[in-house]
Scaffold this active site. Structure first.
Site, PDB file in Angstrom:
ATOM      1  N   LYS A 169      -8.926   6.513 -19.005  1.00 28.50           N
ATOM      2  CA  LYS A 169      -9.282   7.046 -20.316  1.00 28.50           C
ATOM      3  C   LYS A 169      -8.110   6.940 -21.298  1.00 28.50           C
ATOM      4  CE  LYS A 169     -13.223   7.793 -18.320  1.00 28.50           C
ATOM      5  NZ  LYS A 169     -13.071   8.228 -16.974  1.00 28.50           N
TER       6      LYS A 169
ATOM      7  N   ARG B  78       0.844  -1.203   0.000  1.00 23.63           N
ATOM      8  CA  ARG B  78       0.000   0.000   0.000  1.00 23.63           C
ATOM      9  C   ARG B  78       0.876   1.249   0.000  1.00 23.63           C
ATOM     10  NH1 ARG B  78      -1.510   2.007   4.597  1.00 23.63           N
ATOM     11  NH2 ARG B  78      -1.984   0.010   5.565  1.00 23.63           N
TER      12      ARG B  78
ATOM     13  N   TYR C 291     -16.937  17.087 -15.115  1.00 24.41           N
ATOM     14  CA  TYR C 291     -17.394  15.700 -15.011  1.00 24.41           C
ATOM     15  C   TYR C 291     -18.382  15.590 -13.833  1.00 24.41           C
ATOM     16  CZ  TYR C 291     -17.315  10.751 -13.913  1.00 24.41           C
ATOM     17  OH  TYR C 291     -17.696   9.467 -13.620  1.00 24.41           O
TER      18      TYR C 291
ATOM     19  N   ASP D 274      -7.793  19.055 -14.333  1.00 23.47           N
ATOM     20  CA  ASP D 274      -8.109  17.699 -14.775  1.00 23.47           C
ATOM     21  C   ASP D 274      -7.729  17.623 -16.251  1.00 23.47           C
ATOM     22  OD1 ASP D 274      -9.302  15.372 -15.718  1.00 23.47           O
ATOM     23  OD2 ASP D 274     -10.994  15.506 -14.343  1.00 23.47           O
TER      24      ASP D 274
HETATM   25  C1  LIG Z   1     -12.814  14.284 -16.884  1.00 18.94           C
HETATM   26  C2  LIG Z   1     -12.939  13.145 -15.917  1.00 18.94           C
HETATM   27  N1  LIG Z   1     -12.331  13.228 -14.735  1.00 18.94           N
HETATM   28  C3  LIG Z   1     -12.425  12.222 -13.814  1.00 18.94           C
HETATM   29  C4  LIG Z   1     -13.160  11.085 -14.071  1.00 18.94           C
HETATM   30  C5  LIG Z   1     -13.252  10.008 -13.032  1.00 18.94           C
HETATM   31  O1  LIG Z   1     -12.390   8.965 -13.321  1.00 18.94           O
HETATM   32  P1  LIG Z   1     -12.618   7.430 -12.893  1.00 18.94           P
HETATM   33  O2  LIG Z   1     -13.852   6.955 -13.592  1.00 18.94           O
HETATM   34  O3  LIG Z   1     -11.358   6.753 -13.337  1.00 18.94           O
HETATM   35  O4  LIG Z   1     -12.786   7.392 -11.417  1.00 18.94           O
HETATM   36  C6  LIG Z   1     -13.801  10.957 -15.302  1.00 18.94           C
HETATM   37  C7  LIG Z   1     -14.591   9.753 -15.590  1.00 18.94           C
HETATM   38  O5  LIG Z   1     -15.324   9.690 -16.560  1.00 18.94           O
HETATM   39  C8  LIG Z   1     -13.695  12.014 -16.245  1.00 18.94           C
HETATM   40  O6  LIG Z   1     -14.304  11.962 -17.439  1.00 18.94           O
END
Ligand SMILES: Cc1ncc(COP(=O)(O)O)c(C=O)c1O
Length: 384
Positions: free
Chosen positions: A201, A55, A107, A176
């Site tokens: 992604k 961890r 998001y 992000d």
């Molecule tokens: C722009 C963005 N940030 C964060 C996330 C969250 O990521 P995760 O699904 O890997 O937890 C997503 C998920 O679709 C996203 O599109």
């Protein structure tokens, strides 16, 4: 431990392939092995070989963290079990009473995390269109959250301008970078303090792993993120780290194709009579096209559009493609189509972050471009 090659001055593609380190010194393995061990033998009490408990640290994770940090131009990188876990750790850097500003278009899960989890823990959260950021900044604003391009409306935020404004107020800026990836833009170079990813992604790139990542050049943020990563324990397993790292090695060539295919799809959508409005930063009439040109290498593989036929037409198109698969998520080699209002952004319904009902979002994959255009055209013809 793998040797770290000196990659100073090398191109992004070279760093994408070799950024995880040189061949394994013991076996010569050219890829970082999947270290499936939860604990590591110590040579004496308190004397370990760099790892003690998985961890806290694992060689597969360490290699991925160094690799992704290199691509983002960061000194410190931390891998998490999901994008949300990375975002949660970042929001935990704030104290009760601190003020977080988030974009109105982000998001849905990020909005939910801030408003339904961290607000309960005492955080003050405001959403704002970041072009009006100046109006919502307060003396207690400690963090400004940026997503660019935004999800799902593909707006663009001027990272350097937001950083200047936020820093003047004593707030840090988190970007992000999931939609753009470091191949397209490097937020830390533009003044951001922390960059965060859903590695699920484009970085993973094959829709086979859930993961997250945060990076910074600020030693204080890094030390607290390291603490939270270990203390809260939302860490990725070694196989997940391997899968993300394998994806990262082909990131530049995949991104080139994603971006080129997206431009052809945009062209079709602009011509099709069923389509009301196309949202993509490549378009000269996009309100922040100039910012996109300035801060991005290319315009990305995500495309959104609205339909004259309203919500029903949007729902119909989503179920009438054959190569575009109806599914949430994005950034994999395969093309996906979705209805944000009822799928990825359903949790924002009724809030300031609610998305238009007639909106369709595409993650344009790397298939033959003619097949993608034909598939979409056929589906759109059915809703004219
Ligand atoms: C722009 C963005 N940030 C964060 C996330 C969250 O990521 P995760 O699904 O890997 O937890 C997503 C998920 O679709 C996203 O599109």
């Amino acid at each position: 431990m793998r040797d770290r090659r000196d990659l100073t001055g090398t191109g992004f593609e070279t760093r994408a392939v070799h950024g995880g380190g040189g061949p394994d010194p013991t076996t010569g393995a050219v890829n970082t092995p999947v270290y499936l061990s939860s604990t590591f033998a110590q040579d004496a009490v308190g004397v370990d070989r760099g790892y003690e408990y998985a961890r806290s640290g694992n060689p597969s994770r360490a290699s991925l963290e160094a690799h992704l940090a290199l691509l983002e131009g960061a000194e410190f990188g931390f891998a998490f079990a999901s994008g949300m876990a990375a975002e949660d750790a970042i929001m935990r850097l704030l104290d009760p009473g601190d003020h977080l500003v988030m974009p109105t278009d982000s998001y849905g899960g990020t909005y939910r995390l801030a408003t339904q989890v961290h607000r309960r823990a005492g955080l003050a959260v405001d959403t704002a269109h970041l072009s009006t950021l100046r109006e919502v900044l307060k003396p207690e604003t400690r963090m400004v959250w940026v997503e660019t391009p935004t999800n799902p409306l593909l707006d663009i935020v001027d990272i350097a301008a937001v950083a200047e404004l936020a820093h003047g107020q004593g707030a840090i800026v988190v970007v992000d970078n999931t939609f753009a990836t470091p191949w397209i833009q490097r937020p830390l170079d533009l003044g951001a303090d922390i960059v965060v990813h859903s590695t699920t992604k484009y970085l993973g790139g094959h829709s086979d792993v859930i993961g997250g990542f945060a990076a910074t050049n600020d030693p204080d943020c890094a030390q607290r993120l390291a603490f939270l990563q270990n203390a809260a324990g939302a860490v990725p397993g070694p196989l997940d780290c391997f899968l993300v790292q394998r994806g990262v090695m082909t990131l530049p060539i995949r991104m080139e194709r994603h971006c080129a295919n997206a431009l052809a799809v945009v062209d079709l959508l602009r011509r099709h009579e069923a389509v009301k409005h196309v949202l993509h930063p490549s378009l000269a009439d996009h309100p922040r096209h100039d910012v996109a040109r300035r801060q991005m290498r290319a315009f990305g593989g995500m495309v959104s559009f609205t339909l004259h036929g309203g919500e029903q037409a949007a729902l119909d198109v989503c179920t009438r493609t054959h190569i575009f698969t109806l599914a949430e998520s994005l950034g994999g080699v395969e093309s996906l189509i979705e209805h944000p209002g009822r799928m990825t952004h359903a949790s924002a319904a009724g809030s300031s972050n609610e998305v238009p009902a007639d909106l369709v979002r595409l993650s344009v994959g790397i298939e033959a471009v003619d097949d993608l255009v034909e598939d979409l055209e056929r589906a759109l013809d059915t809703v004219v």
